[in-house]
Design a protein around this motif. Structure first.
Motif, PDB file in Angstrom:
ATOM      1  N   ALA A 211      67.774  37.342  53.796  1.00 17.72           N
ATOM      2  CA  ALA A 211      67.320  38.063  52.557  1.00 17.72           C
ATOM      3  C   ALA A 211      67.282  39.435  53.212  1.00 17.72           C
ATOM      4  CB  ALA A 211      65.960  37.652  52.174  1.00 17.72           C
ATOM      5  N   GLY A 212      67.103  39.760  54.247  1.00 14.54           N
ATOM      6  CA  GLY A 212      67.096  41.270  54.708  1.00 14.54           C
ATOM      7  C   GLY A 212      68.437  41.931  54.894  1.00 14.54           C
ATOM      8  N   THR A 213      69.477  40.920  55.205  1.00 13.74           N
ATOM      9  CA  THR A 213      70.898  41.528  55.589  1.00 13.74           C
ATOM     10  C   THR A 213      71.737  41.472  54.382  1.00 13.74           C
ATOM     11  OG1 THR A 213      71.589  39.861  56.615  1.00 13.74           O
ATOM     12  CG2 THR A 213      70.482  41.414  57.864  1.00 13.74           C
ATOM     13  N   GLY A 214      71.694  40.541  53.726  1.00 10.96           N
ATOM     14  CA  GLY A 214      72.620  39.796  52.573  1.00 10.96           C
ATOM     15  C   GLY A 214      73.690  39.290  53.276  1.00 10.96           C
ATOM     16  N   LEU A 215      73.634  38.714  54.804  1.00 11.75           N
ATOM     17  CA  LEU A 215      74.621  38.060  55.405  1.00 11.75           C
ATOM     18  C   LEU A 215      74.144  36.796  55.661  1.00 11.75           C
ATOM     19  CD1 LEU A 215      75.610  40.749  57.862  1.00 11.75           C
ATOM     20  CD2 LEU A 215      76.711  40.215  55.638  1.00 11.75           C
ATOM     21  N   PRO A 216      75.075  35.781  55.754  1.00 14.42           N
ATOM     22  CA  PRO A 216      74.747  34.498  56.049  1.00 14.42           C
ATOM     23  C   PRO A 216      74.320  34.170  57.549  1.00 14.42           C
ATOM     24  CG  PRO A 216      77.092  34.377  55.739  1.00 14.42           C
ATOM     25  CD  PRO A 216      76.471  35.738  55.368  1.00 14.42           C
ATOM     26  N   GLU A 217      74.777  34.891  58.456  1.00 13.87           N
ATOM     27  CA  GLU A 217      74.671  34.917  59.725  1.00 13.87           C
ATOM     28  C   GLU A 217      74.860  36.362  60.465  1.00 13.87           C
ATOM     29  OE1 GLU A 217      73.555  33.951  62.578  1.00 13.87           O
ATOM     30  OE2 GLU A 217      72.685  31.985  62.430  1.00 13.87           O
ATOM     31  N   ALA A 218      74.719  36.271  61.702  1.00 10.51           N
ATOM     32  CA  ALA A 218      74.724  37.546  62.411  1.00 10.51           C
ATOM     33  C   ALA A 218      76.152  37.935  63.019  1.00 10.51           C
ATOM     34  CB  ALA A 218      73.909  37.360  63.918  1.00 10.51           C
ATOM     35  N   VAL A 219      77.176  37.417  62.326  1.00  8.92           N
ATOM     36  CA  VAL A 219      78.619  37.878  62.518  1.00  8.92           C
ATOM     37  C   VAL A 219      79.406  37.592  61.340  1.00  8.92           C
ATOM     38  CG1 VAL A 219      79.304  35.611  63.607  1.00  8.92           C
ATOM     39  CG2 VAL A 219      80.357  37.515  64.274  1.00  8.92           C
ATOM     40  N   VAL A 220      80.370  38.303  61.153  1.00  9.15           N
ATOM     41  CA  VAL A 220      81.560  38.485  60.140  1.00  9.15           C
ATOM     42  C   VAL A 220      82.846  38.211  60.660  1.00  9.15           C
ATOM     43  CG1 VAL A 220      82.446  39.426  58.247  1.00  9.15           C
ATOM     44  CG2 VAL A 220      79.955  39.786  58.452  1.00  9.15           C
ATOM     45  N   CYS A 221      83.495  37.108  60.191  1.00  7.72           N
ATOM     46  CA  CYS A 221      84.780  36.891  60.960  1.00  7.72           C
ATOM     47  C   CYS A 221      85.896  36.704  59.973  1.00  7.72           C
ATOM     48  CB  CYS A 221      84.598  35.396  61.664  1.00  7.72           C
ATOM     49  SG  CYS A 221      83.284  35.211  62.831  1.00  7.72           S
ATOM     50  N   GLY A 222      87.201  36.808  60.356  1.00  4.38           N
ATOM     51  CA  GLY A 222      88.023  36.859  59.339  1.00  4.38           C
ATOM     52  C   GLY A 222      89.446  37.287  59.988  1.00  4.38           C
ATOM     53  N   THR A 223      90.478  37.599  59.173  1.00  5.44           N
ATOM     54  CA  THR A 223      91.762  38.218  59.496  1.00  5.44           C
ATOM     55  C   THR A 223      91.851  39.274  58.746  1.00  5.44           C
ATOM     56  OG1 THR A 223      93.027  37.005  57.883  1.00  5.44           O
ATOM     57  CG2 THR A 223      92.585  36.040  60.199  1.00  5.44           C
TER      58      THR A 223
ATOM     59  N   ASP B 264      76.381  41.859  63.810  1.00  8.38           N
ATOM     60  CA  ASP B 264      75.612  42.469  63.156  1.00  8.38           C
ATOM     61  C   ASP B 264      73.891  42.352  63.845  1.00  8.38           C
ATOM     62  OD1 ASP B 264      73.987  43.844  61.017  1.00  8.38           O
ATOM     63  OD2 ASP B 264      75.335  43.570  59.745  1.00  8.38           O
ATOM     64  N   PHE B 265      73.632  43.515  64.351  1.00 13.72           N
ATOM     65  CA  PHE B 265      72.145  43.408  65.217  1.00 13.72           C
ATOM     66  C   PHE B 265      71.132  43.192  64.195  1.00 13.72           C
ATOM     67  CE2 PHE B 265      68.571  45.232  67.522  1.00 13.72           C
ATOM     68  CZ  PHE B 265      68.777  44.579  68.730  1.00 13.72           C
ATOM     69  N   ARG B 266      71.231  43.522  62.744  1.00 14.78           N
ATOM     70  CA  ARG B 266      70.172  43.465  61.862  1.00 14.78           C
ATOM     71  C   ARG B 266      69.864  42.022  61.923  1.00 14.78           C
ATOM     72  NH1 ARG B 266      72.305  45.383  56.498  1.00 14.78           N
ATOM     73  NH2 ARG B 266      74.178  44.436  57.349  1.00 14.78           N
ATOM     74  N   PHE B 267      70.373  41.024  61.951  1.00 17.33           N
ATOM     75  CA  PHE B 267      70.383  39.755  61.779  1.00 17.33           C
ATOM     76  C   PHE B 267      69.867  39.078  63.099  1.00 17.33           C
ATOM     77  CE2 PHE B 267      70.738  35.271  61.017  1.00 17.33           C
ATOM     78  CZ  PHE B 267      71.064  34.909  59.513  1.00 17.33           C
ATOM     79  N   LEU B 268      68.627  38.888  63.269  1.00 20.52           N
ATOM     80  CA  LEU B 268      67.746  38.453  64.419  1.00 20.52           C
ATOM     81  C   LEU B 268      68.399  38.793  65.595  1.00 20.52           C
ATOM     82  CD1 LEU B 268      67.409  34.830  63.426  1.00 20.52           C
ATOM     83  CD2 LEU B 268      65.717  36.203  63.195  1.00 20.52           C
ATOM     84  N   GLY B 269      68.380  40.319  65.738  1.00 16.41           N
ATOM     85  CA  GLY B 269      68.938  41.052  66.780  1.00 16.41           C
ATOM     86  C   GLY B 269      70.478  40.502  67.309  1.00 16.41           C
TER      87      GLY B 269
END
Length: 597
Positions: A86-98, A112-117
């Motif tokens: 809810a706080g970051t808008g991300l599903p987890e603490a990393v964004v992966c892709g090409t 992303d450090f905002r997501f549970l450090g």
């Protein structure tokens, strides 16, 4: 100063306290124009700054809720995940892709450090590993942007295993001749620093970033000493040879473009000189090691895993006899508990100790050398504590320095050249957290051990004989078989450390010990340990000779079936072993992971 202040018109710099116009700060890539302090960036903004516009494509896979050990402190772990999403808008603490960076194709993972450090858990390990596998399948470089406080305590020792899971994926890229680059951003600590953040081909540090194995607070608490000026900062790391370069944010994309272009040019030159070695495209969810060794892994599941039903050293009683976790921790730390040198005198024959890392030091917390087990010659490496206060101090309580990890690695590489099996004896509260150890590259030393052990072409059996503490333990435990003595423990963090972070105070250590699932039966149930080695009653310190004989039988039982396995098969099975800790526990499925908003 923060890079996520929403619609605020003004922002105050954390470095110089200047009041800054928000739009001006954004135009300057969230770098203070007054003092040059670099604000932390979320993963979406980082991607916007680095990749070519419109080129990013998220890898398929959506992380589900994962709670592998049912961890509860003052809040259940799933509640913390929900709040972080809810706080970051991300599903987890990393964004992966090409994506493309200056026209160069890459696979990349941005933490992303905002997501549970930015903590490293099963889902993070799975996603970054899939990114590395995509790089291998597409024959493109891998770029990792790190920001993390370390491994995720709420997932216990399974989070620790992700260090090995991702590292062996990096090793496969290295073997394929593909460039790997990590970009250290502020902060990068713990299990991330001691694995994929530092075992890539190139390590870049963004200006102002901090990196180390142990954090400043831990170092001050353990050593009682102040820290040098600028300790663990990017410039400090550069002066001490731990990074390739320090780069200002405004220059980071350009520097990456130049490095990627050079790597691409090199591959084209090789392709002109030699017939191209094609790498078949594979689905990102299935690791190359797993595909090539699927039948091997199945074949290794029965008799090969434990030497057959009769050869199991622990038996059903030792596996089931857990006892209270905190009491087990206390037994594992008993000063009379046999040490590595004790076992080398009781369980093994003809031990000849070898010293030194060949770079200027001989760490007393690690012992190793040639020995025999029956008529089989092998290399034995272990942590050495001691029994008296004087011995413990002299051996640094079994906490290895970078020289200790490098000595261990030197001996294991020697064993590989000689075709000798390796047995490791793990008993450490953790790696040395001191200022000198950090200055000498503790994180990188651990990372290199983990990476190289994943590809050793000889059998490796690890035995946790007492304390298996965090990355310091894993640095000797990337093995074909992992055994635990009945009263040993293996954990991502000490119960006291976990309690100090997640509970009101360290008096909750017994509760933390139970939540961490760190006993031998727990680790067997999680698939991290293969067998429990029984101890004489009430524990090994009561009868060290009998404990040595039981350890001898267990090691023989698990080592013998491995001796006839071809080296390539050994490596495939070992990598598949650690690969499953991400894939089996992560719950990654469904839609794409990570978006750029």
């Amino acid at each position: 100063m923060t890079a996520t202040v929403g619609e605020q018109l003004w922002s105050r710099c954390d470095g110089c306290a200047a009041l800054l116009y928000r739009k001006r700060l954004r135009r300057n890539l969230d770098v203070c124009p007054e003092c040059g302090a670099h604000a932390r960036l979320g993963a979406p903004e980082r991607l916007r700054q680095l990749v070519d516009p419109g080129s990013f494509a998220a890898l398929p896979g959506r992380p589900d809720d994962v709670d592998p050990i049912g961890f509860v402190d003052v809040l259940p772990y799933p509640h913390r995940l929900t709040a972080a999403r809810a706080g970051t808008g991300l599903p987890e603490a990393v964004v992966c892709g090409t994506a493309r960076v200056g026209g160069n194709r890459v696979a990349l993972a941005v933490m992303d450090f905002r997501f549970l450090g930015g903590s490293l858990g099963c889902v993070i390990g799975e996603l970054i590993t899939r990114t590395a596998e995509r790089a291998l399948a597409d024959a493109v470089p891998l770029v990792l942007v790190t920001a993390s406080g370390g491994a995720r305590m709420q997932e216990g020792a399974l989070s620790l295993m992700q260090m090995a899971t991702v590292s062996q994926a990096v090793a496969q890229l290295r073997e394929a001749g593909l460039l790997t680059v990590s970009v250290l951003t502020d902060p990068t600590y713990g299990g991330v620093a001691a694995s994929f953040a530092t075992n890539t081909d190139l390590v870049l540090a963004e200006s102002g970033a901090r990196m180390g194995f142990a954090g400043p607070r831990v170092i001050r608490q353990v050593t009682g000493r102040g820290l040098p000026e600028g300790f663990q900062t990017a410039d400090f790391l550069l002066r001490h040879g731990q990074v390739d370069m320090v780069v200002q944010r405004r220059a980071l994309r350009g520097r990456l473009v130049a490095l990627l272009a050079a790597a691409q040019s090199g591959r084209r030159a090789v392709a002109r000189r030699e017939p191209a070695r094609s790498v078949p495209h594979q689905p990102p969810g299935a690791p190359p090691a797993a595909r090539s060794a699927e039948s091997d892994a199945r074949a290794g599941g029965g008799d090969a895993r434990a030497g057959g039903g009769d050869a199991r050293a622990g038996g059903g009683d030792a596996r089931a006899g857990g006892g209270d976790a905190w009491e087990t921790v206390r037994i594992a730390r008993h000063p009379g508990r046999p040490t590595a040198l004790d076992y080398l005198g009781t369980a093994f024959d003809g031990f000849v100790e070898l010293h030194g890392d060949r770079l200027g030091a001989d760490c007393p917390a690690v012992v190793g050398g040639l020995a025999r087990l029956g008529d089989r010659h092998l290399m034995v490496v272990g942590h050495q504590k001691g029994h008296s206060t004087a011995e413990l101090v002299a051996r640094n309580f079994g906490m290895a320095s970078p020289a200790g990890h490098r000595k261990a690695l030197r001996l294991m590489r020697l064993a590989a050249r000689l075709g000798l099996p390796v047995v490791t004896l793990v008993d450490t509260p953790g790696a040395d957290p001191g200022v000198t150890a950090e200055t000498q590259g503790q994180a990188a030393a651990i990372a290199e051990n983990i990476l190289v052990m994943s590809g050793l072409p000889v059998p490796v059996v690890a035995v946790v004989t007492g304390e298996g503490g965090s990355g310091g333990a894993l640095a000797l435990a990337v093995a074909d078989r992992v055994l635990m003595l009945q009263h040993a423990v293996y954990s991502v963090i000490s119960p006291e450390g976990c309690a100090a972070i997640l509970w009101p105070d360290s008096s909750a250590a017994p509760q933390a010990a139970r939540a961490l699932r760190l006993t031998a039966p727990d680790l067997c149930a999680l698939g991290i340990a293969d067998d429990v080695v029984p101890e004489p009653a009430p524990a090994a310190h009561a009868d060290p000779d009998a404990a040595g004989e039981l350890l001898r039988r267990a090691v023989l039982a698990h080592l013998t079936p491995l001796l006839d396995v071809p080296p390539a098969t050994l490596i495939r099975r070992r990598r598949q072993r650690f690969r499953r800790f991400g894939a089996a526990r992560s719950g990654v499925a469904g839609a794409a992971v990570g978006v750029i908003r």
